[in-house]
Design a protein around this motif. Structure first.
Motif, mmCIF file in Angstrom:
data_model
loop_
_atom_site.group_PDB
_atom_site.id
_atom_site.type_symbol
_atom_site.label_atom_id
_atom_site.label_comp_id
_atom_site.label_asym_id
_atom_site.label_seq_id
_atom_site.Cartn_x
_atom_site.Cartn_y
_atom_site.Cartn_z
ATOM 1 N N GLU A 23 0.847 -1.185 0.000
ATOM 2 C CA GLU A 23 0.000 0.000 0.000
ATOM 3 C C GLU A 23 0.885 1.238 0.000
ATOM 4 O O GLU A 23 2.026 1.167 0.437
ATOM 5 C CB GLU A 23 -0.888 0.000 1.243
ATOM 6 C CG GLU A 23 -2.070 -0.900 1.119
ATOM 7 C CD GLU A 23 -2.867 -0.924 2.383
ATOM 8 O OE1 GLU A 23 -3.907 -0.286 2.430
ATOM 9 O OE2 GLU A 23 -2.433 -1.570 3.340
ATOM 10 N N PRO A 24 0.387 2.384 -0.446
ATOM 11 C CA PRO A 24 1.251 3.553 -0.529
ATOM 12 C C PRO A 24 1.641 4.129 0.817
ATOM 13 O O PRO A 24 0.779 4.492 1.628
ATOM 14 C CB PRO A 24 0.430 4.559 -1.344
ATOM 15 C CG PRO A 24 -0.937 4.055 -1.347
ATOM 16 C CD PRO A 24 -0.923 2.616 -1.043
ATOM 17 N N VAL A 25 2.932 4.212 1.057
ATOM 18 C CA VAL A 25 3.492 4.876 2.231
ATOM 19 C C VAL A 25 4.904 5.266 1.826
ATOM 20 O O VAL A 25 5.548 4.542 1.072
ATOM 21 C CB VAL A 25 3.480 3.962 3.468
ATOM 22 C CG1 VAL A 25 4.157 2.655 3.225
ATOM 23 C CG2 VAL A 25 4.103 4.629 4.661
ATOM 24 N N VAL A 41 8.953 8.413 8.158
ATOM 25 C CA VAL A 41 7.780 7.853 7.488
ATOM 26 C C VAL A 41 6.812 8.979 7.206
ATOM 27 O O VAL A 41 6.558 9.806 8.088
ATOM 28 C CB VAL A 41 7.076 6.797 8.366
ATOM 29 C CG1 VAL A 41 6.007 6.095 7.591
ATOM 30 C CG2 VAL A 41 8.065 5.812 8.918
ATOM 31 N N SER A 42 6.278 9.063 6.002
ATOM 32 C CA SER A 42 5.223 10.048 5.767
ATOM 33 C C SER A 42 4.015 9.359 5.176
ATOM 34 O O SER A 42 4.111 8.518 4.291
ATOM 35 C CB SER A 42 5.721 11.173 4.863
ATOM 36 O OG SER A 42 5.917 10.701 3.574
ATOM 37 N N LEU A 43 2.870 9.738 5.725
ATOM 38 C CA LEU A 43 1.607 9.106 5.330
ATOM 39 C C LEU A 43 0.780 10.099 4.524
ATOM 40 O O LEU A 43 1.227 11.205 4.248
ATOM 41 C CB LEU A 43 0.829 8.694 6.572
ATOM 42 C CG LEU A 43 1.554 7.800 7.548
ATOM 43 C CD1 LEU A 43 0.778 7.721 8.827
ATOM 44 C CD2 LEU A 43 1.717 6.435 6.964
ATOM 45 N N GLY A 44 -0.403 9.717 4.186
ATOM 46 C CA GLY A 44 -1.311 10.656 3.542
ATOM 47 C C GLY A 44 -1.380 10.485 2.052
ATOM 48 O O GLY A 44 -1.596 11.437 1.322
ATOM 49 N N HIS A 45 -1.199 9.274 1.561
ATOM 50 C CA HIS A 45 -1.265 9.073 0.115
ATOM 51 C C HIS A 45 -2.534 8.369 -0.306
ATOM 52 O O HIS A 45 -2.789 8.208 -1.480
ATOM 53 C CB HIS A 45 -0.053 8.269 -0.347
ATOM 54 C CG HIS A 45 1.238 8.882 0.067
ATOM 55 N ND1 HIS A 45 1.805 9.924 -0.604
ATOM 56 C CD2 HIS A 45 2.035 8.631 1.118
ATOM 57 C CE1 HIS A 45 2.917 10.280 0.009
ATOM 58 N NE2 HIS A 45 3.077 9.510 1.062
ATOM 59 N N ILE A 46 -3.324 7.888 0.644
ATOM 60 C CA ILE A 46 -4.524 7.117 0.255
ATOM 61 C C ILE A 46 -5.704 7.442 1.179
ATOM 62 O O ILE A 46 -6.347 6.572 1.740
ATOM 63 C CB ILE A 46 -4.176 5.609 0.170
ATOM 64 C CG1 ILE A 46 -5.343 4.788 -0.341
ATOM 65 C CG2 ILE A 46 -3.646 5.063 1.490
ATOM 66 C CD1 ILE A 46 -4.976 3.481 -0.916
ATOM 67 N N HIS A 47 -5.955 8.748 1.331
ATOM 68 C CA HIS A 47 -7.062 9.182 2.174
ATOM 69 C C HIS A 47 -8.369 9.048 1.390
ATOM 70 O O HIS A 47 -8.436 9.426 0.227
ATOM 71 C CB HIS A 47 -6.831 10.639 2.567
ATOM 72 C CG HIS A 47 -7.938 11.212 3.379
ATOM 73 N ND1 HIS A 47 -8.404 10.597 4.511
ATOM 74 C CD2 HIS A 47 -8.658 12.340 3.231
ATOM 75 C CE1 HIS A 47 -9.376 11.323 5.009
ATOM 76 N NE2 HIS A 47 -9.555 12.378 4.258
ATOM 77 N N PRO A 372 1.021 -3.821 8.605
ATOM 78 C CA PRO A 372 0.484 -2.467 8.429
ATOM 79 C C PRO A 372 -0.681 -2.441 7.444
ATOM 80 O O PRO A 372 -0.770 -3.274 6.554
ATOM 81 C CB PRO A 372 1.673 -1.686 7.863
ATOM 82 C CG PRO A 372 2.464 -2.704 7.141
ATOM 83 C CD PRO A 372 2.278 -3.998 7.862
ATOM 84 N N CYS A 373 -1.578 -1.488 7.643
ATOM 85 C CA CYS A 373 -2.728 -1.328 6.761
ATOM 86 C C CYS A 373 -2.889 0.172 6.558
ATOM 87 O O CYS A 373 -3.491 0.856 7.369
ATOM 88 C CB CYS A 373 -3.955 -1.938 7.416
ATOM 89 S SG CYS A 373 -5.331 -2.064 6.320
ATOM 90 N N MET A 374 -2.260 0.692 5.509
ATOM 91 C CA MET A 374 -2.137 2.139 5.362
ATOM 92 C C MET A 374 -3.465 2.833 5.119
ATOM 93 O O MET A 374 -3.747 3.870 5.679
ATOM 94 C CB MET A 374 -1.215 2.468 4.196
ATOM 95 C CG MET A 374 0.240 2.250 4.358
ATOM 96 S SD MET A 374 0.981 1.943 5.875
ATOM 97 C CE MET A 374 0.840 3.151 6.954
ATOM 98 N N SER A 375 -4.311 2.227 4.274
ATOM 99 C CA SER A 375 -5.518 2.955 3.890
ATOM 100 C C SER A 375 -6.494 3.081 5.051
ATOM 101 O O SER A 375 -7.329 3.979 5.065
ATOM 102 C CB SER A 375 -6.185 2.287 2.699
ATOM 103 O OG SER A 375 -6.235 0.916 2.882
ATOM 104 N N CYS A 376 -6.386 2.210 6.072
ATOM 105 C CA CYS A 376 -7.246 2.357 7.244
ATOM 106 C C CYS A 376 -6.804 3.541 8.084
ATOM 107 O O CYS A 376 -7.582 4.104 8.840
ATOM 108 C CB CYS A 376 -7.188 1.119 8.128
ATOM 109 S SG CYS A 376 -7.159 -0.397 7.258
ATOM 110 N N ILE A 382 -2.637 15.277 1.218
ATOM 111 C CA ILE A 382 -1.905 16.471 0.824
ATOM 112 C C ILE A 382 -2.065 16.616 -0.685
ATOM 113 O O ILE A 382 -1.554 15.801 -1.458
ATOM 114 C CB ILE A 382 -0.430 16.372 1.231
ATOM 115 C CG1 ILE A 382 -0.341 16.266 2.750
ATOM 116 C CG2 ILE A 382 0.346 17.581 0.745
ATOM 117 C CD1 ILE A 382 0.928 15.691 3.253
ATOM 118 N N VAL A 383 -2.829 17.641 -1.082
ATOM 119 C CA VAL A 383 -3.159 17.776 -2.499
ATOM 120 C C VAL A 383 -2.081 18.571 -3.215
ATOM 121 O O VAL A 383 -1.607 18.195 -4.281
ATOM 122 C CB VAL A 383 -4.544 18.446 -2.660
ATOM 123 C CG1 VAL A 383 -4.928 18.507 -4.110
ATOM 124 C CG2 VAL A 383 -5.582 17.682 -1.873
#
Lengths: 409, 133
Positions: A23-25, A41-47, A372-376, A382-383
């Motif tokens: 998943e995207p991370v 680590v930066s998140l926020g790619h699959i909100h 890990p489960c990123m999309s949850c 970040i647009v």
């Protein structure tokens, strides 16, 4: 005079899209030779704005929306939502439904942990074990399909109970599958815990100490593998877990010591599969007769929920750790607020001490070891990356206080 | 044992594959041609594994029984159901349906039920197979 060369570290970005990631991370590693010095680590790619959508749907519709938060925890999320709504509305759940809920929850744990075990084998390049594990998992999925009507999206949750009963003629099929799983469990344990390839790749790799696990609030099997006895099923029992006989699974049950490495996380998950099989058997033995849902007429249930004013939380031990739902109903058709905290949220920070000092080749297995489960987890998208918008700790804290005040009104 | 997968893998060489080779054993070069050949009876498809009882597949709608109470529209999580004002009946778009069977539960006349059909992939979301009315 020759120019002097100095040894420096370099940065290695991995993600957001990378073949090793499911998943995207985005990771940014600081590397010295082959060794990882530091991780970011930066998140926020699959909100996906599920919470926002949930505030525009009635609680019954939200059950199916919550199911889509996670494909593997597709039972825990709607159930935690239902627990929150039940607490807000003061709905009593019949005793039989409590037992049926345990059966489904543990069946999901079996499916999730065996899936993870297969993925872990794949991450260290042992694909034949992946196929062996998933062959065994297929039987558990068949049972899920038999009990709920579909393999992944179970649609079994209902506010105040469950939607499908386990009748007497279903018991033989369930015991048959459980016996199959028990027979094959020894085979799996032998492969995962005695094989040299697994030991070489997982022992002493990705260590999370007990202090770090406690300090970073890790949850689920990740923290239990570090020796922290933390399990919502035992700490604050819900459903029928109070009446069942089981205990915390820590790796010292099997090996007598706690290292907190990837090997220990494999032990914990495999032992939990065995524990789940035993819990389902206990449930089938002890299950009382009675109703499976407190209000069978859904139209009536909807009109009662419309009048409810109150807030509630739902906590559950999902396969990956503690899942937390907060719901506020304010007497309208749709919930006023819905907040989801998925287990991976707590298991992201432990990645940093785990990955420090490891080699590049260990990144996939260490990252996958927390399941890990990123999309949850993602709550922000970040647009526009050029317009930088950063908040520090104080500003975030102020925003959080403001939101709480808004909800308390 | 040091390498515990050696024996199971050797044993696997003599066993039948666990997977059901649906729809055909090897991926065809041209799917459309294969489907045509199946239609003409020249080729055969490996059948899928049977669905269990109470499987949630394609939705079945008994138009005669429907009283047009709109309760199913109220609970449908994906807004897949449309109300036809003139006839006072419903129309279900399967391309949106999430197969939760919640409309079956709330229906006061039991005119909705879940069937066994699950091969519903289509390139056109408004094709005849994907609209139930």
């Amino acid at each position: 005079m020759s120019p002097k060369t100095t040894k420096t570290t370099y940065t290695l970005p991995i993600g957001p899209i990378h073949p090793a990631l499911k998943e995207p991370v985005a990771f940014e590693f600081e590397i010295d030779g082959e060794r990882i010095i530091d991780v970011d680590v930066s998140l926020g790619h699959i909100h996906r704005s599920i919470e926002w959508a949930g505030m525009r749907r009635n609680p019954i519709q939200n059950l199916y929306l919550a199911e889509r938060i996670c494909g593997i925890c597709s039972y825990c999320h709607p159930m935690a939502f239902a627990l929150a709504v039940e607490r807000a509305a003061g709905i009593e759940v019949p005793e039989r439904a409590d037992y049926l809920r345990v059966v489904q929850a543990e069946l999901e744990r079996i499916c999730s942990h065996t899936l993870w075990a297969g993925v872990a084998a794949h991450e260290i390049g042992f694909d034949s074990v992946l196929f062996l594990t998933w062959q065994i998992r297929e039987k558990a999925l068949d049972l899920t399909e038999y009990l709920t009507g579909n393999r992944v999206t179970k649609a079994i949750t209902m506010i105040g109970g469950v939607r499908r009963d386990i009748t007497k003629d279903m018991i033989p099929k369930i015991t048959e599958t459980l016996n199959y799983l028990k027979d094959n469990f020894e085979k799996l344990r032998h492969v995962y815990l005695d094989d040299k390839t697994f030991k070489m790749r997982s022992q002493g790799c990705g260590i999370l100490t007990k202090e770090d696990a406690l300090g970073l609030c890790a949850c689920g099997p990740t923290t239990r593998a570090s020796g922290v006895k933390k399990d919502v099923r035992l700490d604050q029992p819900y459903f029928a877990f109070n009446d069942l006989d089981f205990d915390y699974v820590t790796p010292d049950i099997l090996t007598g010591e706690v290292n907190g490495d990837v090997y220990d996380r494999i032990i914990v998950r495999l032992l939990e599969v065995k524990q789940s099989i035993e819990l389902i058997e206990q449930c089938l033995d002890q299950m009382p007769e009675g109703d499976i849902v407190s209000e069978p007429k859904i139209a009536k249930l909807l009109s009662t929920l419309k009048k409810v004013k109150g807030e509630g939380i739902g906590r559950m031990e999902a396969p990956r750790g503690e899942v937390f739902h907060y719901v506020k109903l304010d007497g309208n058709e749709y919930p006023y607020c819905w907040k989801v905290r998925a287990p991976t949220y707590s298991n992201i920070l432990p990645w940093i001490p785990m990955l420090r000092g490891e080699q590049i080749a260990d990144i996939p297995i260490v990252a996958a070891s927390t399941d890990p489960c990123m999309s949850c987890t993602n709550r922000v998208a970040i647009v526009d990356a050029d317009k930088k918008y950063e908040l520090n700790k104080e500003q975030l804290h102020r925003l959080s206080v403001e939101k709480t005040r808004r909800l308390m009104k | 044992m040091r390498f515990s997968m050696v024996l199971p893998l050797l044993g696997q060489t003599f066993k039948k594959p666990f997977t059901n080779k649906f729809p055909v054993k090897y991926a065809p070069n041209n799917t459309t041609k294969l489907l045509q050949a199946v239609g003409e009876g020249k080729a055969q498809i490996v059948p899928p594994i049977e669905t269990p009882p109470n499987f949630r597949g394609k939705i079945q709608y008994d138009k005669e029984k429907c009283i047009g109470c709109k309760l199913c529209i109220k609970v449908c999580p994906t807004e897949a159901i449309e109300y036809k004002e003139k006839e006072k009946k419903i129309k279900i778009y399967l391309a949106r349906c999430c197969f939760c069977s919640q409309c079956n539960d709330i229906c006061p006349t039991n005119c909705l039920s879940m069937g066994n059909e699950f091969l519903l992939a289509d390139t056109d979301k408004h094709s005849k197979d994907l609209i139930v009315d």
